[in-house]
Write a protein that holds these residues in place. Structure first.
Motif, PDB file in Angstrom:
ATOM      1  N   ASN A  85       0.838  -1.203   0.000  1.00  0.00           N
ATOM      2  CA  ASN A  85       0.000   0.000   0.000  1.00  0.00           C
ATOM      3  C   ASN A  85       0.873   1.253   0.000  1.00  0.00           C
ATOM      4  O   ASN A  85       0.632   2.199  -0.757  1.00  0.00           O
ATOM      5  CB  ASN A  85      -0.889   0.061   1.241  1.00  0.00           C
ATOM      6  N   LYS A  86       1.864   1.253   0.887  1.00  0.00           N
ATOM      7  CA  LYS A  86       2.740   2.428   0.984  1.00  0.00           C
ATOM      8  C   LYS A  86       3.498   2.647  -0.320  1.00  0.00           C
ATOM      9  O   LYS A  86       3.639   3.771  -0.795  1.00  0.00           O
ATOM     10  CB  LYS A  86       3.728   2.254   2.144  1.00  0.00           C
ATOM     11  N   PHE A  87       3.982   1.567  -0.889  1.00  0.00           N
ATOM     12  CA  PHE A  87       4.703   1.652  -2.158  1.00  0.00           C
ATOM     13  C   PHE A  87       3.801   2.274  -3.217  1.00  0.00           C
ATOM     14  O   PHE A  87       4.226   3.170  -3.957  1.00  0.00           O
ATOM     15  CB  PHE A  87       5.157   0.252  -2.594  1.00  0.00           C
ATOM     16  N   ASP A  88       2.559   1.816  -3.286  1.00  0.00           N
ATOM     17  CA  ASP A  88       1.638   2.322  -4.309  1.00  0.00           C
ATOM     18  C   ASP A  88       1.379   3.814  -4.129  1.00  0.00           C
ATOM     19  O   ASP A  88       1.301   4.562  -5.111  1.00  0.00           O
ATOM     20  CB  ASP A  88       0.316   1.553  -4.254  1.00  0.00           C
ATOM     21  N   ILE A  89       1.228   4.269  -2.876  1.00  0.00           N
ATOM     22  CA  ILE A  89       0.986   5.687  -2.605  1.00  0.00           C
ATOM     23  C   ILE A  89       2.187   6.531  -3.026  1.00  0.00           C
ATOM     24  O   ILE A  89       2.051   7.564  -3.700  1.00  0.00           O
ATOM     25  CB  ILE A  89       0.663   5.902  -1.110  1.00  0.00           C
ATOM     26  N   ILE A  90       3.377   6.082  -2.641  1.00  0.00           N
ATOM     27  CA  ILE A  90       4.589   6.815  -2.993  1.00  0.00           C
ATOM     28  C   ILE A  90       4.823   6.791  -4.503  1.00  0.00           C
ATOM     29  O   ILE A  90       5.179   7.809  -5.114  1.00  0.00           O
ATOM     30  CB  ILE A  90       5.816   6.214  -2.255  1.00  0.00           C
ATOM     31  N   LEU A  91       4.587   5.634  -5.112  1.00  0.00           N
ATOM     32  CA  LEU A  91       4.778   5.530  -6.557  1.00  0.00           C
ATOM     33  C   LEU A  91       3.827   6.463  -7.298  1.00  0.00           C
ATOM     34  O   LEU A  91       4.219   7.130  -8.265  1.00  0.00           O
ATOM     35  CB  LEU A  91       4.555   4.078  -7.006  1.00  0.00           C
ATOM     36  N   HIS A  92       2.598   6.550  -6.832  1.00  0.00           N
ATOM     37  CA  HIS A  92       1.619   7.427  -7.464  1.00  0.00           C
ATOM     38  C   HIS A  92       2.110   8.882  -7.404  1.00  0.00           C
ATOM     39  O   HIS A  92       2.043   9.612  -8.398  1.00  0.00           O
ATOM     40  CB  HIS A  92       0.265   7.280  -6.762  1.00  0.00           C
ATOM     41  N   ALA A  93       2.600   9.298  -6.247  1.00  0.00           N
ATOM     42  CA  ALA A  93       3.098  10.675  -6.107  1.00  0.00           C
ATOM     43  C   ALA A  93       4.293  10.911  -7.031  1.00  0.00           C
ATOM     44  O   ALA A  93       4.379  11.947  -7.696  1.00  0.00           O
ATOM     45  CB  ALA A  93       3.483  10.951  -4.652  1.00  0.00           C
TER      46      ALA A  93
END
Ligand SMILES: [Zn+2]
Length: 69
Positions: free
Chosen positions: A7-15
C-alpha cells in the motif's frame, strides 16, 4: 489504518509518477518528450507532503542550523 508495504509503495509511486513524468513536446528533440512540471513548486511540495502523510511517515523538519540532512 494499517497499510501494508505494498500500500505504501503504491501511494509513494503514485506521487512520484505525478511529479516525475514526461509530457510530449514538439521542440525537435529526438524523444519528443520533456519533463512534466506538475504545477508550482508549492504544488509539487504538497503532492509529496500528502503522500508522506498518507503513509504515516514522520515528516522531517529541516533545520538549516544543524547538518542532520
Ligand atoms: Zn522536445
Amino acid at each position: 489504518m494499517n497499510l501494508t508495504l505494498q500500500n505504501k509503495f503504491d501511494i509513494i509511486l503514485h506521487a512520484l509518477e505525478i511529479i516525475g513524468s514526461y509530457e510530449t513536446c514538439d521542440c525537435g528533440c529526438p524523444q519528443k518528450r520533456q519533463g512534466r512540471v506538475a504545477g508550482t513548486p508549492a504544488q509539487v511540495w504538497a503532492i509529496a507532503n500528502e503522500a508522506l502523510r498518507n503513509i504515516g511517515h514522520e515528516i522531517k523538519v529541516y533545520d538549516e542550523k544543524s547538518s542532520n540532512y
